[in-house]
Design a protein around this motif. Structure first.
Motif, short mmCIF file in Angstrom:
data_model
loop_
_atom_site.label_atom_id
_atom_site.label_comp_id
_atom_site.label_asym_id
_atom_site.label_seq_id
_atom_site.Cartn_x
_atom_site.Cartn_y
_atom_site.Cartn_z
N THR A 165 5.63 12.40 4.69
CA THR A 165 4.73 12.41 5.83
C THR A 165 3.96 13.71 5.85
N ALA A 166 2.82 13.71 6.51
CA ALA A 166 2.01 14.91 6.61
C ALA A 166 1.25 14.90 7.93
N LYS A 167 0.90 16.10 8.40
CA LYS A 167 0.19 16.21 9.68
C LYS A 167 -1.29 15.94 9.50
N GLY A 168 -1.87 15.31 10.51
CA GLY A 168 -3.30 15.11 10.54
C GLY A 168 -3.97 16.12 11.44
N GLU A 169 -5.01 15.64 12.17
CA GLU A 169 -5.79 16.53 13.05
C GLU A 169 -5.07 16.86 14.34
N VAL A 170 -4.35 15.88 14.90
CA VAL A 170 -3.74 16.04 16.23
C VAL A 170 -2.27 15.63 16.21
N PRO A 171 -1.41 16.34 15.50
CA PRO A 171 -0.02 15.91 15.33
C PRO A 171 0.92 16.26 16.48
N ASP A 172 0.51 17.21 17.35
CA ASP A 172 1.44 17.71 18.36
C ASP A 172 1.87 16.62 19.33
N GLY A 173 3.18 16.56 19.59
CA GLY A 173 3.73 15.58 20.52
C GLY A 173 4.13 14.28 19.87
N TYR A 174 3.91 14.18 18.56
CA TYR A 174 4.22 12.95 17.83
C TYR A 174 5.11 13.27 16.62
N ASN A 175 5.95 12.32 16.26
CA ASN A 175 6.68 12.41 15.00
C ASN A 175 6.56 11.07 14.29
N VAL A 176 6.72 11.11 12.99
CA VAL A 176 6.57 9.89 12.19
C VAL A 176 7.69 9.81 11.16
N SER A 177 7.91 8.60 10.69
CA SER A 177 8.86 8.41 9.59
C SER A 177 8.40 7.25 8.71
N ARG A 178 8.68 7.41 7.42
CA ARG A 178 8.29 6.38 6.43
C ARG A 178 9.52 6.14 5.53
N LEU A 179 10.52 5.53 6.13
CA LEU A 179 11.77 5.28 5.40
C LEU A 179 11.61 4.14 4.40
N LYS A 180 10.73 3.19 4.72
CA LYS A 180 10.44 2.09 3.80
C LYS A 180 8.96 2.08 3.52
N LYS A 181 8.58 1.68 2.35
CA LYS A 181 7.18 1.71 1.95
C LYS A 181 6.30 0.89 2.90
N LEU A 204 -12.01 8.20 16.10
CA LEU A 204 -10.62 8.13 15.67
C LEU A 204 -10.18 9.49 15.17
N ARG A 205 -9.03 9.92 15.62
CA ARG A 205 -8.47 11.18 15.17
C ARG A 205 -7.12 10.92 14.50
N LEU A 206 -6.95 11.52 13.36
CA LEU A 206 -5.75 11.28 12.56
C LEU A 206 -4.58 12.07 13.13
N ILE A 207 -3.48 11.37 13.38
CA ILE A 207 -2.29 12.01 13.95
C ILE A 207 -1.38 12.49 12.83
N HIS A 208 -0.90 11.54 12.06
CA HIS A 208 -0.07 11.81 10.88
C HIS A 208 -0.41 10.78 9.82
N TYR A 209 -0.05 11.09 8.59
CA TYR A 209 -0.24 10.13 7.54
C TYR A 209 0.88 10.26 6.51
N SER A 210 0.91 9.30 5.60
CA SER A 210 1.96 9.29 4.58
C SER A 210 1.36 8.83 3.27
N HIS A 228 0.82 -1.21 0.00
CA HIS A 228 0.00 0.00 0.00
C HIS A 228 0.85 1.25 0.00
N GLU A 229 0.38 2.26 -0.73
CA GLU A 229 1.08 3.54 -0.78
C GLU A 229 0.80 4.40 0.46
N TYR A 230 -0.45 4.38 0.91
CA TYR A 230 -0.89 5.28 1.96
C TYR A 230 -0.90 4.59 3.32
N MET A 231 -0.35 5.29 4.30
CA MET A 231 -0.40 4.76 5.66
C MET A 231 -0.79 5.88 6.62
N TYR A 232 -1.45 5.49 7.72
CA TYR A 232 -2.05 6.46 8.64
C TYR A 232 -1.82 6.02 10.08
#
Lengths: 114, 113
Positions: A55-71, A43-49, A29-33
């Protein structure tokens, strides 16, 4: 075919500790959430890719970080955990946003911050 | 901002009763609509979805939903519920071609045997 796998399933942290939640999908899958689920708030979206390396911010991104180094992997990090981050975290993935492409969810990670 | 409203937070029914769960959304453009179900202790599973065409959508386990564009609604229905339908139900909306899905706050359905 495992689908969407989240690790760990449970974790208890102390305030200020850091940790990383792992989401892995084997459906190409291309998209991950990443979502958090709290009583009465759905459910509230934190980050997505939308693809590897993005990566991109969702509704409640503060306090979180994300990474998508591999698909196939989407990591959610808490740098300094706070009690307000006690929640159940769900990862989801989808092939695209096109017709007949719903999100597939993992089993969730229950995180408690003391 | 786009929002999704599920006005019923907790619905209690007896077996064989008919079910209708409300869902309204605020976005005025073309949307994709979903209902997900979460059984106790499990992850979310897709019940049904609407992308285009017939506004009456049939899903798994006897559920259906009707998209009424003029009312910005996508209500979930089932003619006769079973005890095994006890779960939490989430309505979700995505703007056509967007990557984010916005979920409602959920409706908990309890079925009395």
């Amino acid at each position: 075919n495992a689908g969407v796998t989240q690790t760990p399933k449970f974790r208890v942290l102390k305030t200020g500790q850091s940790m990383t939640l792992l989401c892995a999908q084997d459906m190409n899958h291309e998209y991950m959430y990443w979502y958090r689920q709290d009583p009465g708030m759905g459910l509230r979206l934190i980050h997505y890719s939308v693809g590897e390396g993005t990566t991109a911010k969702g509704e409640v991104p503060d306090g979180y970080n994300v990474s998508r180094l591999k698909k196939q992997n989407f990591l959610l990090g808490l740098e300094s955990a706070a009690p307000s981050q006690t929640s159940v975290y769900f990862c989801a993935s989808s092939y695209s946003t096109g017709v007949n492409q719903p999100q597939h969810f993992g089993d969730g990670t229950r995180l408690s911050i003391l | 901002a786009q929002s999704v409203s599920q006005h019923n937070h907790h619905v209690i029914l007896s077996e064989a009763a008919s079910l209708e769960l409300g869902c309204n959304y605020s976005y005025g453009g073309t949307v994709n609509l979903f209902w997900y179900v979460q059984y106790p202790g499990q992850h979310l599973q897709l019940l049904l979805k609407y992308f285009s065409g017939d506004p009456l959508v049939k899903g798994i386990k006897g559920f259906e939903a009707e998209f009424i564009k003029s009312k910005f609604s996508f209500n979930l229905r089932k003619p006769s519920v079973q005890w095994s339908d006890t779960a939490e139900y989430f309505c979700a909306v995505r703007r056509s071609s967007a990557s984010k899905i916005i979920f409602g706050s959920g409706t908990r359905l309890s079925i009395r045997p």
